[in-house]
Scaffold this motif. Sequence first.
Motif, PDB file in Angstrom:
ATOM      1  N   LEU A 103      54.101  18.212  79.814  1.00  0.00           N
ATOM      2  CA  LEU A 103      52.890  19.006  79.379  1.00  0.00           C
ATOM      3  C   LEU A 103      51.866  18.113  78.344  1.00  0.00           C
ATOM      4  O   LEU A 103      51.059  18.844  77.896  1.00  0.00           O
ATOM      5  CB  LEU A 103      53.224  20.061  78.501  1.00  0.00           C
ATOM      6  N   HIS A 104      52.262  17.012  78.408  1.00  0.00           N
ATOM      7  CA  HIS A 104      51.118  16.118  77.543  1.00  0.00           C
ATOM      8  C   HIS A 104      51.057  14.754  78.131  1.00  0.00           C
ATOM      9  O   HIS A 104      51.864  13.843  78.177  1.00  0.00           O
ATOM     10  CB  HIS A 104      51.964  15.904  76.217  1.00  0.00           C
ATOM     11  N   ILE A 105      49.915  14.546  78.851  1.00  0.00           N
ATOM     12  CA  ILE A 105      49.562  13.309  79.205  1.00  0.00           C
ATOM     13  C   ILE A 105      47.875  12.750  78.700  1.00  0.00           C
ATOM     14  O   ILE A 105      47.419  13.937  78.306  1.00  0.00           O
ATOM     15  CB  ILE A 105      49.667  13.023  80.600  1.00  0.00           C
ATOM     16  N   THR A 141      44.974  19.802  76.326  1.00  0.00           N
ATOM     17  CA  THR A 141      44.330  19.037  75.744  1.00  0.00           C
ATOM     18  C   THR A 141      45.100  18.622  74.394  1.00  0.00           C
ATOM     19  O   THR A 141      46.189  19.295  73.810  1.00  0.00           O
ATOM     20  CB  THR A 141      43.028  19.201  75.279  1.00  0.00           C
ATOM     21  N   GLU A 142      44.724  17.085  73.886  1.00  0.00           N
ATOM     22  CA  GLU A 142      45.277  16.964  72.543  1.00  0.00           C
ATOM     23  C   GLU A 142      44.225  16.734  71.417  1.00  0.00           C
ATOM     24  O   GLU A 142      43.184  16.192  71.988  1.00  0.00           O
ATOM     25  CB  GLU A 142      46.399  15.697  72.709  1.00  0.00           C
ATOM     26  N   ILE A 143      44.201  17.270  70.381  1.00  0.00           N
ATOM     27  CA  ILE A 143      43.103  16.823  69.275  1.00  0.00           C
ATOM     28  C   ILE A 143      43.777  16.251  68.177  1.00  0.00           C
ATOM     29  O   ILE A 143      44.969  16.563  67.665  1.00  0.00           O
ATOM     30  CB  ILE A 143      42.583  18.243  69.020  1.00  0.00           C
ATOM     31  N   VAL A 203      46.979  14.780  61.762  1.00  0.00           N
ATOM     32  CA  VAL A 203      48.153  15.500  62.662  1.00  0.00           C
ATOM     33  C   VAL A 203      47.540  15.717  64.017  1.00  0.00           C
ATOM     34  O   VAL A 203      46.375  15.931  64.194  1.00  0.00           O
ATOM     35  CB  VAL A 203      48.254  16.906  61.966  1.00  0.00           C
ATOM     36  N   HIS A 204      48.370  15.583  65.173  1.00  0.00           N
ATOM     37  CA  HIS A 204      47.944  15.794  66.571  1.00  0.00           C
ATOM     38  C   HIS A 204      48.550  17.027  66.886  1.00  0.00           C
ATOM     39  O   HIS A 204      49.661  17.381  66.966  1.00  0.00           O
ATOM     40  CB  HIS A 204      48.461  14.759  67.208  1.00  0.00           C
ATOM     41  N   LEU A 205      47.550  17.912  67.577  1.00  0.00           N
ATOM     42  CA  LEU A 205      48.173  19.042  68.278  1.00  0.00           C
ATOM     43  C   LEU A 205      47.681  19.016  69.750  1.00  0.00           C
ATOM     44  O   LEU A 205      47.025  18.740  70.252  1.00  0.00           O
ATOM     45  CB  LEU A 205      47.642  20.472  67.365  1.00  0.00           C
ATOM     46  N   GLY A 257      38.809  11.247  74.893  1.00  0.00           N
ATOM     47  CA  GLY A 257      39.539  12.314  75.562  1.00  0.00           C
ATOM     48  C   GLY A 257      40.473  13.093  74.565  1.00  0.00           C
ATOM     49  O   GLY A 257      40.772  14.372  74.848  1.00  0.00           O
ATOM     50  N   ARG A 258      40.993  12.393  73.596  1.00  0.00           N
ATOM     51  CA  ARG A 258      41.475  12.989  72.454  1.00  0.00           C
ATOM     52  C   ARG A 258      40.890  12.765  71.353  1.00  0.00           C
ATOM     53  O   ARG A 258      40.717  12.157  70.470  1.00  0.00           O
ATOM     54  CB  ARG A 258      42.964  12.207  72.297  1.00  0.00           C
ATOM     55  N   PRO A 259      39.899  13.845  70.997  1.00  0.00           N
ATOM     56  CA  PRO A 259      38.850  14.040  69.960  1.00  0.00           C
ATOM     57  C   PRO A 259      39.405  13.951  68.575  1.00  0.00           C
ATOM     58  O   PRO A 259      40.410  14.340  68.275  1.00  0.00           O
ATOM     59  CB  PRO A 259      37.997  15.032  70.355  1.00  0.00           C
ATOM     60  N   PRO A 279      52.644  21.262  68.088  1.00  0.00           N
ATOM     61  CA  PRO A 279      52.265  19.963  67.355  1.00  0.00           C
ATOM     62  C   PRO A 279      53.022  18.958  68.185  1.00  0.00           C
ATOM     63  O   PRO A 279      54.088  19.010  68.653  1.00  0.00           O
ATOM     64  CB  PRO A 279      53.112  20.122  65.816  1.00  0.00           C
ATOM     65  N   SER A 280      52.166  17.624  68.155  1.00  0.00           N
ATOM     66  CA  SER A 280      52.682  16.784  69.159  1.00  0.00           C
ATOM     67  C   SER A 280      53.481  15.655  68.206  1.00  0.00           C
ATOM     68  O   SER A 280      53.288  15.359  67.134  1.00  0.00           O
ATOM     69  CB  SER A 280      51.352  15.727  69.710  1.00  0.00           C
ATOM     70  N   HIS A 281      54.562  15.048  69.179  1.00  0.00           N
ATOM     71  CA  HIS A 281      55.436  13.771  68.584  1.00  0.00           C
ATOM     72  C   HIS A 281      55.508  13.695  67.080  1.00  0.00           C
ATOM     73  O   HIS A 281      55.021  13.296  66.211  1.00  0.00           O
ATOM     74  CB  HIS A 281      54.544  12.544  69.201  1.00  0.00           C
ATOM     75  N   ILE A 282      56.190  15.113  66.480  1.00  0.00           N
ATOM     76  CA  ILE A 282      56.267  15.530  65.099  1.00  0.00           C
ATOM     77  C   ILE A 282      56.493  14.440  64.356  1.00  0.00           C
ATOM     78  O   ILE A 282      56.390  14.466  63.013  1.00  0.00           O
ATOM     79  CB  ILE A 282      56.827  16.618  64.939  1.00  0.00           C
ATOM     80  N   SER A 337      55.686  13.153  78.131  1.00  0.00           N
ATOM     81  CA  SER A 337      55.556  11.695  78.530  1.00  0.00           C
ATOM     82  C   SER A 337      54.424  11.070  77.379  1.00  0.00           C
ATOM     83  O   SER A 337      54.660  10.062  77.123  1.00  0.00           O
ATOM     84  CB  SER A 337      55.344  11.464  79.779  1.00  0.00           C
ATOM     85  N   ASP A 338      53.429  11.826  77.072  1.00  0.00           N
ATOM     86  CA  ASP A 338      52.179  11.499  76.453  1.00  0.00           C
ATOM     87  C   ASP A 338      51.915  10.193  77.275  1.00  0.00           C
ATOM     88  O   ASP A 338      51.295   9.143  76.699  1.00  0.00           O
ATOM     89  CB  ASP A 338      52.746  10.928  75.098  1.00  0.00           C
ATOM     90  N   ALA A 339      51.778  10.334  78.581  1.00  0.00           N
ATOM     91  CA  ALA A 339      51.565   9.136  79.492  1.00  0.00           C
ATOM     92  C   ALA A 339      50.138   8.447  79.438  1.00  0.00           C
ATOM     93  O   ALA A 339      49.202   9.615  79.450  1.00  0.00           O
ATOM     94  CB  ALA A 339      51.892   9.450  80.846  1.00  0.00           C
TER      95      ALA A 339
HETATM   96 ZN   LIG Z   1      49.004  12.137  69.917  1.00  0.00          ZN
END
Ligand SMILES: [Zn+2]
Length: 430
Positions: A7-9, A93-95, A108-110, A137-139, A163-166, A223-225
């Motif tokens: 769910l996260h690339i 998306t990730e912000i 903090v990344h979400l 792409g990740r503002p 919350p990403s990679h907490i 993966s956050d690939a």
């Molecule tokens: Zn991140």
Amino acid sequence: MRFTADLHIHSKFSRATSRDMTFDNIACWAKIKGLSLVASSDFTHPEWFFLTREKLEPAGNGFFRLKNILPPVNGNLRSASLGPDDVHFVLSTEISFIYSKKGKVRKVHLLILAPDFESVEKINGRLSGLGNLRSDGRPILGLDARHFVRIVAELCPRCVVIPSHIWTPWFSLFGSNSGFDAIEECFEEMTPFIFALETGLSSDPPMNWRLSALDRYALVSNSDAHSPSRLGREANVFDTDFSFKGLVEAMRTRNPDKFLHTIEFFPEEGKYHYDGHRKCGVVFSPRESVLNKDLCPKCGKKLTIGVMHRVEELADREPGARPPARVPYKSLIPLNEIIAQSVGKTAECQSVWDTYFRLVREFGNEQKVLTEVSTSEFAHLQLERVGQGIARMRKGAVHIAPGHDGEYGQISLFESELSEEKACGQLPLF
Ligand SMILES: [Zn+2]
Ligand SMILES: [Zn+2]
């Protein structure tokens, strides 16, 4: 339906990503990796979202599929013979939120998941007045993460915020240099909107089980690939209705019949597992750091405090604790790394990829090779040593020099002196 989801690339419009992060490549690699669902990524970026609407069409279940499939340039990818319904996308998306709260700078990344283009347009419309969405792409937005969650809850309550990679030190909810000590400190009255947390590469479920405060959250892995071949290195395996609603319900309820397990890195392999200073060559366990007052013995400055140390600080349970309701996990090593070690070459070497694609063609996808294929089947293909490496991985008999301060950990599968103490222990699912 049983399916694996990442769910996260990030797309090619995010900083430090591969130019190959295009929809056609992503879909091809997703199939090779064994993923049925993958993040569309970076929907806040105007150009990438324009391409998203050009390339994808709604599949009628809250997911999206390619309108047409271009044959890949790379011959190996062509052998994936991608069909229109093999891989679906979920809008995501990730912000990065950078703001000050209670006298400290927070970063903090979400991660955000959306069920339709309309929701994305509403979010983008609101955010475009608050920062430059074109820059990355990740503002980066100077908005309080709590206010952002409120915006999403009001504009499109079916969207999901994770919350990403907490645990990562610089940009996360619990990060040693960026975050908070409790979820409620960050989200306050919006805390109930959050029901899932991404554990990141440097932590695995047992580390997170040490915090009773996390018991009510789904622990997800992605993966956050930044390049296609890294898709699915962490992922989630579900057996539920293949729809946005089914996905969300499986995470929200953590029903073990629907959220079957996560796929994990050995956390020592992650870039921030231990403490240290990469430039000074210093790697410390949390205990060693405490003995040195968190200072680097070489340069005297504060060490980068890693994920294990931070978990230790916030944990209210002993190592090995198991909360009552928990989603199981499998720890895997990327197949090209295993092949590379079995032949003494680097993981990106062409002959390693040749063997990799041979195995994928033979057995269907990487996940099957890593989790289902028997030792005798590897022997049949004259790949005994790859089979041995995979058997060791499945037993957790792996030696890893822990990652620290942005440097990945080093895995040794074939270390002859490998002792029981060094092994990472039995894994619950194999
Ligand atoms: Zn991140
Ligand atoms: Zn130093």
